[in-house]
Design a protein around this motif. Structure first.
Motif, PDB file in Angstrom:
ATOM      1  N   MET A   1       0.840  -1.179   0.000  1.00  0.00           N
ATOM      2  CA  MET A   1       0.000   0.000   0.000  1.00  0.00           C
ATOM      3  C   MET A   1       0.884   1.241   0.000  1.00  0.00           C
ATOM      4  N   ALA A   2       0.660   2.136  -0.942  1.00  0.00           N
ATOM      5  CA  ALA A   2       1.467   3.337  -1.066  1.00  0.00           C
ATOM      6  C   ALA A   2       1.083   4.346   0.008  1.00  0.00           C
ATOM      7  N   GLU A   3       2.103   5.053   0.518  1.00  0.00           N
ATOM      8  CA  GLU A   3       1.870   6.084   1.518  1.00  0.00           C
ATOM      9  C   GLU A   3       1.748   7.415   0.791  1.00  0.00           C
ATOM     10  N   SER A   4       1.181   8.400   1.467  1.00  0.00           N
ATOM     11  CA  SER A   4       1.129   9.711   0.853  1.00  0.00           C
ATOM     12  C   SER A   4       1.679  10.723   1.845  1.00  0.00           C
ATOM     13  N   PRO A   5       2.081  11.897   1.480  1.00  0.00           N
ATOM     14  CA  PRO A   5       2.075  12.380   0.106  1.00  0.00           C
ATOM     15  C   PRO A   5       3.280  11.855  -0.672  1.00  0.00           C
ATOM     16  N   ASP A   6       3.157  11.899  -1.989  1.00  0.00           N
ATOM     17  CA  ASP A   6       4.262  11.459  -2.831  1.00  0.00           C
ATOM     18  C   ASP A   6       5.467  12.359  -2.631  1.00  0.00           C
ATOM     19  N   LEU A   7       6.620  11.746  -2.507  1.00  0.00           N
ATOM     20  CA  LEU A   7       7.875  12.492  -2.443  1.00  0.00           C
ATOM     21  C   LEU A   7       8.530  12.407  -3.812  1.00  0.00           C
ATOM     22  N   ARG A   8       9.056  13.520  -4.285  1.00  0.00           N
ATOM     23  CA  ARG A   8       9.805  13.531  -5.539  1.00  0.00           C
ATOM     24  C   ARG A   8      11.243  13.138  -5.188  1.00  0.00           C
ATOM     25  N   VAL A   9      11.656  11.955  -5.655  1.00  0.00           N
ATOM     26  CA  VAL A   9      12.942  11.384  -5.251  1.00  0.00           C
ATOM     27  C   VAL A   9      13.848  11.150  -6.456  1.00  0.00           C
ATOM     28  N   MET A  10      15.125  11.405  -6.232  1.00  0.00           N
ATOM     29  CA  MET A  10      16.146  11.168  -7.240  1.00  0.00           C
ATOM     30  C   MET A  10      17.116  10.105  -6.710  1.00  0.00           C
ATOM     31  N   ILE A  11      17.557   9.229  -7.602  1.00  0.00           N
ATOM     32  CA  ILE A  11      18.531   8.194  -7.246  1.00  0.00           C
ATOM     33  C   ILE A  11      19.846   8.523  -7.945  1.00  0.00           C
ATOM     34  N   VAL A  12      20.930   8.566  -7.176  1.00  0.00           N
ATOM     35  CA  VAL A  12      22.262   8.794  -7.743  1.00  0.00           C
ATOM     36  C   VAL A  12      23.102   7.582  -7.345  1.00  0.00           C
ATOM     37  N   GLU A  13      23.192   6.629  -8.259  1.00  0.00           N
ATOM     38  CA  GLU A  13      23.813   5.312  -7.996  1.00  0.00           C
ATOM     39  C   GLU A  13      24.384   4.784  -9.296  1.00  0.00           C
ATOM     40  N   ASP A  14      25.661   4.359  -9.275  1.00  0.00           N
ATOM     41  CA  ASP A  14      26.291   3.895 -10.514  1.00  0.00           C
ATOM     42  C   ASP A  14      26.131   2.397 -10.774  1.00  0.00           C
ATOM     43  N   VAL A  57      21.927   9.033  -2.539  1.00  0.00           N
ATOM     44  CA  VAL A  57      23.173   9.337  -3.257  1.00  0.00           C
ATOM     45  C   VAL A  57      24.297   8.414  -2.808  1.00  0.00           C
ATOM     46  N   ASP A  58      24.841   7.661  -3.755  1.00  0.00           N
ATOM     47  CA  ASP A  58      26.021   6.843  -3.478  1.00  0.00           C
ATOM     48  C   ASP A  58      27.208   7.792  -3.318  1.00  0.00           C
ATOM     49  N   VAL A  59      28.105   7.482  -2.416  1.00  0.00           N
ATOM     50  CA  VAL A  59      29.267   8.340  -2.183  1.00  0.00           C
ATOM     51  C   VAL A  59      30.252   8.235  -3.347  1.00  0.00           C
ATOM     52  N   ASN A  60      30.484   7.009  -3.801  1.00  0.00           N
ATOM     53  CA  ASN A  60      31.476   6.755  -4.839  1.00  0.00           C
ATOM     54  C   ASN A  60      30.757   6.436  -6.146  1.00  0.00           C
ATOM     55  N   GLY A  64      34.049   8.944  -9.706  1.00  0.00           N
ATOM     56  CA  GLY A  64      34.869   9.005  -8.489  1.00  0.00           C
ATOM     57  C   GLY A  64      34.052   9.353  -7.262  1.00  0.00           C
ATOM     58  N   MET A  65      34.747   9.939  -6.289  1.00  0.00           N
ATOM     59  CA  MET A  65      34.128  10.281  -5.001  1.00  0.00           C
ATOM     60  C   MET A  65      33.350  11.592  -5.102  1.00  0.00           C
ATOM     61  N   THR A  66      32.365  11.639  -5.983  1.00  0.00           N
ATOM     62  CA  THR A  66      31.641  12.885  -6.231  1.00  0.00           C
ATOM     63  C   THR A  66      30.294  12.959  -5.512  1.00  0.00           C
ATOM     64  N   GLY A  67      29.882  11.882  -4.854  1.00  0.00           N
ATOM     65  CA  GLY A  67      28.613  11.891  -4.121  1.00  0.00           C
ATOM     66  C   GLY A  67      28.488  13.051  -3.135  1.00  0.00           C
ATOM     67  N   PHE A  84      22.921   9.338   2.081  1.00  0.00           N
ATOM     68  CA  PHE A  84      24.021   8.663   1.402  1.00  0.00           C
ATOM     69  C   PHE A  84      23.812   7.152   1.440  1.00  0.00           C
ATOM     70  N   LEU A  85      24.219   6.494   0.364  1.00  0.00           N
ATOM     71  CA  LEU A  85      24.286   5.034   0.294  1.00  0.00           C
ATOM     72  C   LEU A  85      25.767   4.713   0.108  1.00  0.00           C
ATOM     73  N   THR A  86      26.325   3.832   0.921  1.00  0.00           N
ATOM     74  CA  THR A  86      27.751   3.553   0.753  1.00  0.00           C
ATOM     75  C   THR A  86      28.159   2.218   1.341  1.00  0.00           C
ATOM     76  N   ALA A  87      29.105   1.595   0.659  1.00  0.00           N
ATOM     77  CA  ALA A  87      29.717   0.378   1.183  1.00  0.00           C
ATOM     78  C   ALA A  87      30.922   0.749   2.044  1.00  0.00           C
TER      79      ALA A  87
END
Length: 151
Positions: A1-14, A57-60, A64-67, A84-87
């Motif tokens: 079941m989807a929650e509201s309100p909708d969030l406008r989300v961007m993914i930055v992942e290589d 946003v991935d860090v790497n 490169g390390m531009t996150g 941030f998402l990072t290993a």
């Protein structure tokens, strides 16, 4: 079941497969994924066009390390809530470049759902809610206001 309100989300992942998996989980959480980028320039182009409310946003990245640079610009120019998402948590800059916190890879769907709920509460109410597991809160958010005031 989807929650509201909708969030406008961007993914930055290589990692394309991880980005696609994130997109599915985010959509299921009631988010509107406005774009996916694999490097700094792609992230800036999407951000300038879409002004996302939240970004993972991935860090790497591919370039490169531009996150952290991406995070800093998203926060400064668009008021985006960045996670941030990072290993490699040790690669996160001191002060987190304005990000709310970081999630260690690998993570599962439950963790991403909890991170979305955490970010949604912060965006809507400017309060820090329940801490998702495998989540490290940014130092600028972890000091209660009463601890900042002089004694």
């Amino acid at each position: 079941m989807a929650e509201s309100p909708d969030l406008r989300v961007m993914i930055v992942e290589d990692q394309a497969l991880l980005a696609m998996e994130l997109e599915l989980v985010l959509a299921d959480c009631g988010c509107d994924v406005v774009g996916c980028a694999m490097d700094r320039d792609g992230a800036f182009a999407i951000a300038d066009r879409e002004s996302p409310e939240m970004a993972l946003v991935d860090v790497n990245l591919l370039d490169g390390m531009t996150g952290p640079q991406v995070a800093q610009r998203l926060v400064a120019d668009h008021g985006t809530a960045v996670i941030f998402l990072t290993a490699n948590p040790e690669q996160i800059p001191e002060g987190f470049s304005g990000a709310l916190g970081a999630v260690s890879k690998p993570f599962d769907e439950q963790t991403i759902r909890a991170v979305v709920a955490f970010a949604r509460q912060f965006i809507l109410h400017r309060t820090v809610g329940e801490m998702p597991r495998r989540f490290r809160l940014a130092p600028w958010l972890s000091t209660p206001p009463e601890d900042i005031a002089p004694h």
